[in-house]
Design an enzyme around this catalytic site. Structure first.
Site, PDB file in Angstrom:
ATOM      1  N   CYS A  79      26.163 -10.144  -2.062  1.00 15.21           N
ATOM      2  CA  CYS A  79      26.104 -11.025  -3.240  1.00 15.21           C
ATOM      3  C   CYS A  79      24.682 -11.337  -3.677  1.00 15.21           C
ATOM      4  CB  CYS A  79      26.862 -12.325  -2.961  1.00 15.21           C
ATOM      5  SG  CYS A  79      26.041 -13.434  -1.795  1.00 15.21           S
TER       6      CYS A  79
ATOM      7  N   HIS B 212       5.961  -9.621   0.367  1.00 20.79           N
ATOM      8  CA  HIS B 212       6.682  -8.822   1.366  1.00 20.79           C
ATOM      9  C   HIS B 212       7.860  -9.581   1.977  1.00 20.79           C
ATOM     10  CE1 HIS B 212       3.080  -5.860   2.085  1.00 20.79           C
ATOM     11  NE2 HIS B 212       3.716  -5.650   0.948  1.00 20.79           N
TER      12      HIS B 212
ATOM     13  N   GLY C 135      -8.313 -11.203   5.093  1.00 17.24           N
ATOM     14  CA  GLY C 135      -7.574 -10.766   6.284  1.00 17.24           C
ATOM     15  C   GLY C 135      -6.559  -9.676   6.028  1.00 17.24           C
TER      16      GLY C 135
ATOM     17  N   GLN D  66       0.893 -11.165   1.834  1.00 14.39           N
ATOM     18  CA  GLN D  66       1.720 -10.082   2.391  1.00 14.39           C
ATOM     19  C   GLN D  66       2.422 -10.569   3.654  1.00 14.39           C
ATOM     20  OE1 GLN D  66      -0.806  -6.188   2.247  1.00 14.39           O
ATOM     21  NE2 GLN D  66      -2.202  -7.922   2.071  1.00 14.39           N
TER      22      GLN D  66
HETATM   23  P1  OAD Z   1      -3.287  -5.381   8.880  1.00 11.69           P
HETATM   24  O1  OAD Z   1      -2.867  -5.620  10.284  1.00 11.69           O
HETATM   25  O2  OAD Z   1      -3.179  -4.013   8.338  1.00 11.69           O
HETATM   26  O3  OAD Z   1      -4.808  -5.820   8.700  1.00 11.69           O
HETATM   27  C1  OAD Z   1      -5.276  -7.031   9.205  1.00 11.69           C
HETATM   28  C2  OAD Z   1      -6.696  -7.225   8.750  1.00 11.69           C
HETATM   29  O4  OAD Z   1      -7.112  -8.499   9.194  1.00 11.69           O
HETATM   30  C3  OAD Z   1      -7.679  -6.217   9.324  1.00 11.69           C
HETATM   31  O5  OAD Z   1      -8.557  -5.779   8.295  1.00 11.69           O
HETATM   32  C4  OAD Z   1      -8.450  -7.012  10.385  1.00 11.69           C
HETATM   33  O6  OAD Z   1      -9.808  -6.625  10.478  1.00 11.69           O
HETATM   34  C5  OAD Z   1      -8.370  -8.406   9.788  1.00 11.69           C
HETATM   35  N1  OAD Z   1      -8.453  -9.483  10.804  1.00 11.69           N
HETATM   36  C6  OAD Z   1      -8.012  -9.487  12.077  1.00 11.69           C
HETATM   37  N2  OAD Z   1      -8.264 -10.669  12.659  1.00 11.69           N
HETATM   38  C7  OAD Z   1      -8.866 -11.435  11.719  1.00 11.69           C
HETATM   39  C8  OAD Z   1      -9.387 -12.764  11.693  1.00 11.69           C
HETATM   40  N3  OAD Z   1      -9.312 -13.561  12.755  1.00 11.69           N
HETATM   41  N4  OAD Z   1      -9.964 -13.202  10.549  1.00 11.69           N
HETATM   42  C9  OAD Z   1     -10.037 -12.403   9.457  1.00 11.69           C
HETATM   43  N5  OAD Z   1      -9.572 -11.150   9.424  1.00 11.69           N
HETATM   44  C10 OAD Z   1      -8.995 -10.669  10.536  1.00 11.69           C
HETATM   45  O7  OAD Z   1      -2.502  -6.456   7.996  1.00 11.69           O
HETATM   46  P2  OAD Z   1      -2.147  -6.422   6.442  1.00 11.69           P
HETATM   47  O8  OAD Z   1      -3.274  -5.888   5.651  1.00 11.69           O
HETATM   48  O9  OAD Z   1      -1.627  -7.767   6.112  1.00 11.69           O
HETATM   49  O10 OAD Z   1       3.942  -4.804   5.619  1.00 11.69           O
HETATM   50  O11 OAD Z   1      -0.959  -5.390   6.442  1.00 11.69           O
HETATM   51  C11 OAD Z   1      -0.328  -5.115   5.230  1.00 11.69           C
HETATM   52  C12 OAD Z   1       1.125  -4.817   5.476  1.00 11.69           C
HETATM   53  O12 OAD Z   1       1.253  -3.789   6.453  1.00 11.69           O
HETATM   54  C13 OAD Z   1       1.928  -5.950   6.089  1.00 11.69           C
HETATM   55  O13 OAD Z   1       2.334  -6.919   5.142  1.00 11.69           O
HETATM   56  C14 OAD Z   1       3.087  -5.247   6.677  1.00 11.69           C
HETATM   57  C15 OAD Z   1       2.375  -4.102   7.330  1.00 11.69           C
HETATM   58  O14 OAD Z   1       3.101  -2.952   7.501  1.00 11.69           O
HETATM   59  C16 OAD Z   1       5.249  -4.664   5.822  1.00 11.69           C
HETATM   60  O15 OAD Z   1       5.795  -4.889   6.897  1.00 11.69           O
HETATM   61  C17 OAD Z   1       5.992  -4.199   4.610  1.00 11.69           C
END
Ligand code: OAD
Length: 239
Positions: free
Chosen positions: A123, A112, A179, A94
């Site tokens: 285009c 994403h 993550g 993502q």
């Molecule tokens: P999130 O920011 O929602 O979640 C991040 C996750 O990573 C959380 O569950 C944290 O606990 C975990 N985390 C943080 N630090 C970490 C570490 N050092 N090691 C392992 N895990 C860790 O991010 P996404 O799930 O990627 O979309 O968010 C999904 C989508 O929401 C993104 O792609 C973006 C956002 O809105 C768009 O912009 C369309």
């Protein structure tokens, strides 16, 4: 040993590279500081393109300073290790950064989109774009001005490669989410899709995701430690 592994990564994989996550339990994520409805929707871009472009420009500049961490490197090693054994890693992210690629992953599915690309709405060309993107910039393919936008998926838009992802998920013999908070669909629904196809599921995360109850196994801790450990268990430590 599973030979056909599907890994979904999220912002947590790049957190230790300094790129920040969107949501966290402390309320310090990107979407706690910035309003996604003003920065990451087609309507926001139509209303105020300068503000939206400035947000992605600043993220693009941060990305230039960032380096892949041990989690990205481990996933690149897993891809190569599975291929050597006649298996396959499907890596769906993502994340819009290029840290998986810079760590050596050869095949990365950016559902994403990608921060280092711009798309022409005139285009449909997708162009490599490493610098700031300005309203009025010209498409290198069709020559029109003002038709470029960040090649990222905004809220309300359909993620890329969904058919490909669906087919890969059905063929997998292990699904692993690393993550990701399990808060944003359709990615948050992949674990349920995997389960419905009888694919075992594992969560690797700092803390339990919103959809943690759907995983068969969970490993909690920083991805830079948990992901390499998991990869070592699967294909052995680095020689
Ligand atoms: P999130 O920011 O929602 O979640 C991040 C996750 O990573 C959380 O569950 C944290 O606990 C975990 N985390 C943080 N630090 C970490 C570490 N050092 N090691 C392992 N895990 C860790 O991010 P996404 O799930 O990627 O979309 O968010 C999904 C989508 O929401 C993104 O792609 C973006 C956002 O809105 C768009 O912009 C369309």
């Amino acid at each position: 040993m599973p030979r056909n592994i599907f890994v979904l990564t999220g912002a947590g994989v790049s957190a230790e590279s300094g790129l920040g996550t969107f949501r966290d339990r402390k309320g310090q994520g990107i979407w706690a500081r910035f309003d996604p409805m003003k920065l990451a929707t087609p309507e926001a871009f139509a209303r105020d393109p300068e503000t939206v472009l400035a947000f992605y420009d600043s993220r693009r500049r941060n990305l230039r300073e960032a380096k892949p961490n041990a989690a990205h490197l481990a996933l690149a090693r897993l891809e190569a290790g599975l291929a050597q054994r006649g298996g396959k890693l499907t890596l769906v992210t993502q994340n819009i950064d290029d840290l998986h690629e810079r760590a050596g992953s050869r095949s990365v599915i950016h559902m994403h989109g990608e921060l280092l690309k711009a798309r022409c709405v005139g285009c449909d060309s997708v162009l490599s774009w490493l610098d700031d993107l300005r309203v009025g910039d010209v498409c290198r393919d069709c020559g029109r001005a003002g038709t470029l936008r960040p090649h990222v998926v905004w809220f309300g838009e359909m993620p890329f490669f969904m058919d490909l992802i669906d087919r890969a998920l059905r063929r997998a013999d292990l699904f692993v989410a690393i993550g990701t908070s399990g808060a944003v669909y359709p990615a948050a629904g992949f674990v349920a899709d995997a389960r419905a196809c009888g694919v075992p599921t594992c969560e690797i995360n700092l803390e339990a995701a919103d959809n943690a109850g759907l995983f068969d196994e969970a490993r909690y801790g920083p991805a830079s430690e948990t992901a390499p450990r998991w990869v070592d268990e699967l294909i052995g430590p680095e020689p």
